[in-house]
Design a protein around this motif. Structure first.
Motif, PDB file in Angstrom:
ATOM      1  N   ALA A   1       0.830  -1.202   0.000  1.00  0.00           N
ATOM      2  CA  ALA A   1       0.000   0.000   0.000  1.00  0.00           C
ATOM      3  C   ALA A   1       0.867   1.256   0.000  1.00  0.00           C
ATOM      4  N   LEU A   2       1.939   1.225   0.776  1.00  0.00           N
ATOM      5  CA  LEU A   2       2.855   2.367   0.800  1.00  0.00           C
ATOM      6  C   LEU A   2       3.531   2.539  -0.553  1.00  0.00           C
ATOM      7  N   MET A   3       3.938   1.417  -1.161  1.00  0.00           N
ATOM      8  CA  MET A   3       4.535   1.489  -2.493  1.00  0.00           C
ATOM      9  C   MET A   3       3.558   2.106  -3.491  1.00  0.00           C
ATOM     10  N   GLY A   4       2.305   1.645  -3.479  1.00  0.00           N
ATOM     11  CA  GLY A   4       1.311   2.187  -4.389  1.00  0.00           C
ATOM     12  C   GLY A   4       1.064   3.666  -4.161  1.00  0.00           C
ATOM     13  N   LEU A   5       1.081   4.076  -2.898  1.00  0.00           N
ATOM     14  CA  LEU A   5       0.898   5.487  -2.572  1.00  0.00           C
ATOM     15  C   LEU A   5       2.041   6.329  -3.139  1.00  0.00           C
ATOM     16  N   LEU A   6       3.258   5.847  -2.991  1.00  0.00           N
ATOM     17  CA  LEU A   6       4.420   6.591  -3.496  1.00  0.00           C
ATOM     18  C   LEU A   6       4.407   6.658  -5.018  1.00  0.00           C
ATOM     19  N   TYR A   7       4.120   5.525  -5.671  1.00  0.00           N
ATOM     20  CA  TYR A   7       4.032   5.526  -7.134  1.00  0.00           C
ATOM     21  C   TYR A   7       2.907   6.430  -7.621  1.00  0.00           C
ATOM     22  N   GLY A   8       1.753   6.337  -6.965  1.00  0.00           N
ATOM     23  CA  GLY A   8       0.610   7.146  -7.374  1.00  0.00           C
ATOM     24  C   GLY A   8       0.862   8.625  -7.199  1.00  0.00           C
ATOM     25  N   LEU A   9       1.503   8.985  -6.084  1.00  0.00           N
ATOM     26  CA  LEU A   9       1.831  10.390  -5.856  1.00  0.00           C
ATOM     27  C   LEU A   9       2.820  10.878  -6.901  1.00  0.00           C
ATOM     28  N   GLY A  10       3.784  10.014  -7.254  1.00  0.00           N
ATOM     29  CA  GLY A  10       4.744  10.378  -8.284  1.00  0.00           C
ATOM     30  C   GLY A  10       4.072  10.617  -9.624  1.00  0.00           C
ATOM     31  N   ALA A  11       3.132   9.739  -9.992  1.00  0.00           N
ATOM     32  CA  ALA A  11       2.410   9.899 -11.254  1.00  0.00           C
ATOM     33  C   ALA A  11       1.580  11.186 -11.247  1.00  0.00           C
ATOM     34  N   LEU A  12       0.990  11.515 -10.102  1.00  0.00           N
ATOM     35  CA  LEU A  12       0.186  12.732  -9.990  1.00  0.00           C
ATOM     36  C   LEU A  12       1.059  13.974 -10.147  1.00  0.00           C
ATOM     37  N   VAL A  13       2.196  13.989  -9.486  1.00  0.00           N
ATOM     38  CA  VAL A  13       3.118  15.114  -9.600  1.00  0.00           C
ATOM     39  C   VAL A  13       3.599  15.259 -11.040  1.00  0.00           C
ATOM     40  N   TYR A  14       3.926  14.138 -11.670  1.00  0.00           N
ATOM     41  CA  TYR A  14       4.402  14.158 -13.050  1.00  0.00           C
ATOM     42  C   TYR A  14       3.348  14.731 -13.996  1.00  0.00           C
ATOM     43  N   ALA A  15       2.090  14.315 -13.821  1.00  0.00           N
ATOM     44  CA  ALA A  15       1.029  14.744 -14.732  1.00  0.00           C
ATOM     45  C   ALA A  15       0.638  16.207 -14.531  1.00  0.00           C
ATOM     46  N   THR A  16       0.666  16.667 -13.285  1.00  0.00           N
ATOM     47  CA  THR A  16       0.210  18.034 -12.998  1.00  0.00           C
ATOM     48  C   THR A  16       1.341  19.061 -13.081  1.00  0.00           C
ATOM     49  N   ARG A  17       2.589  18.611 -13.114  1.00  0.00           N
ATOM     50  CA  ARG A  17       3.764  19.483 -13.196  1.00  0.00           C
ATOM     51  C   ARG A  17       3.797  20.508 -12.058  1.00  0.00           C
ATOM     52  N   VAL A  18       3.633  19.979 -10.883  1.00  0.00           N
ATOM     53  CA  VAL A  18       3.733  20.772  -9.660  1.00  0.00           C
ATOM     54  C   VAL A  18       5.109  20.506  -9.051  1.00  0.00           C
ATOM     55  N   PRO A  19       5.846  21.535  -8.605  1.00  0.00           N
ATOM     56  CA  PRO A  19       5.413  22.909  -8.300  1.00  0.00           C
ATOM     57  C   PRO A  19       5.766  23.948  -9.371  1.00  0.00           C
TER      58      PRO A  19
END
Length: 415
Positions: free
Chosen positions: A352-370
């Protein structure tokens, strides 16, 4: 991972240069050598986003410090210089070496590392072991062990470890008598109470007995994951370093990078699926086959040139994110099938922690934050792709620890 859109094409036109390029060719003087040197200095300056050709324009929020169509020699040296890809290269290159070290450690140490106290969980395995071989090994090894008065404690722990085995054969009982009677009588003649020596002796005893009791399960799913992680990290680092050379090399590197992402996601499923369902070949083969086919399909789709266009950024992230979500099914199946096993809960927490880290990474990549909030402020450090890289390495490292739990669980208990 996802190295697209951070390199640029350089021209010798001084109007396209930035960061210290004034384009005053009249200052080259009378010497032709000075003129050639000046042109080289102009050529290898970092440039800004507006100077890029269309195929390299990807992230309009990173405004400067781009390399562009540099020769390979200058590109390789640029790994030690500062530009907007420096940290993208190093975050995954360091990750590659971390996983290379973990792979070597796993190959050399993990099959031999057995917790002494885990011997109390081995009654079923012991009944199937070659107890005459164990007895012979003990008789050969025990006389060479150090003498110490505290060895009585070892005798008690060994006796406790084997006391729950109600169905021991006569040879098993003989082994128990050997351990509980021989140890204290042999080694009660020393006054040493050195705790470190005591601990070493206990570990030696455990590692002497355990390999005879435990038949290690196949390691290939675990090494497949480690191989997938190393391939992904090295492909990503290489892509970020070399893609600025030319349009053709950038195309090849991007294809390699996408293949690495798919390989990491697919092989991440191999340890949990194989070790959870190794005693149920039907489900094991179904899950392994599905994720393998999905990974191959993802790599195939990524080969199309249109896939690298900036407008497909969200689709790229969504495709890889979808691969990750497909792992929810076998994980839930594992929790239901082994709900009484603490190992199942423990490994699920890691996953679950791995999925959270991967998912957060994908979200950051797609939204180009910050960088989208302050364009140009995160050109060198702190932009979304660097954060994405760090989260990927952290997620893969978390999954490595889950794999260790699987190995210990199945080594000790089998099916």
């Amino acid at each position: 991972m996802g190295c697209e859109g951070t390199e640029v094409v350089v021209t010798t036109d001084s109007s396209s240069c930035c960061h210290g390029c004034d384009g005053d060719k009249g200052k080259k003087g009378k010497g032709g050598g000075r003129g050639r040197l000046w042109k080289k200095m102009i050529r290898y300056q970092l440039v800004e986003y507006h100077s890029l050709p269309g195929y390299l324009k990807d992230n309009e929020f990173i405004l400067g410090y781009y390399r562009s169509e540099w020769p390979l020699k200058q590109i390789f040296f640029s790994i030690f210089t500062l530009h907007n890809e420096t940290l993208n290269v190093w975050t995954h290159l360091i990750g590659f070496f971390i996983f290379l070290a973990l792979t070597i450690y796993t190959a050399m140490k993990i099959p031999k590392v057995v917790d002494f106290h885990s011997l109390q969980h081995l009654p079923d395995v012991l009944r199937m072991a070659d107890l005459h071989k164990i007895q012979s090994e003990l008789l050969n090894c025990l006389p060479s062990m150090p003498h110490m008065s505290d060895l009585q404690r070892v005798r008690d722990e060994v006796k406790t470890a084997f006391s729950s085995m109600d169905m021991l054969s006569s040879s098993g009982r003989h082994l128990l008598d050997l351990l509980t009677a021989c140890l204290p009588n042999r080694f009660l003649h020393s006054n040493s109470t050195d705790i470190s020596i005591m601990r070493t002796m206990k570990e030696d005893l455990a590692n002497m007995i355990a390999p005879l009791l435990v038949r290690p399960i196949s390691r290939w799913p675990f090494f497949a994951f480690l191989g997938g992680a190393m391939f992904c990290l090295l492909a990503s680092s290489t892509c970020h370093l070399l893609s600025c050379h030319s349009r053709r090399l950038a195309y090849i590197m991007l294809r390699l990078d996408y293949a690495g992402i798919a390989a990491l996601i697919a092989t991440s499923f191999y340890p949990p699926v194989y070790y959870s369902f190794m005693c149920d070949p039907v489900f094991c083969n179904i899950y392994l086959g599905f994720i393998t086919i999905l990974g191959i399909a993802t790599i195939t789709v990524s080969l199309f040139p249109v896939f690298q266009n900036p407008e497909f950024r969200s689709i790229r992230a969504g495709l890889f994110f979808g691969m990750g979500l497909s792992g929810i099914v076998p994980v839930l199946h594992k929790l239901i099938a082994f709900r009484h096993r603490p190992e199942a809960v423990h490994t699920t927490g890691y996953e679950a922690l791995m999925g959270l880290l991967y998912g957060l990474g994908a979200l950051v990549y797609a939204t180009r934050v910050p960088e989208r909030w302050k364009p140009g402020k995160f050109d060198i450090a702190g932009h979304s792709h660097q954060l994405f890289h760090v989260l990927v390495v952290a997620g893969a490292y978390t999954h490595y620890h889950a794999g260790l739990v699987y190995l210990k669980w199945r080594d000790l208990e089998g099916c």
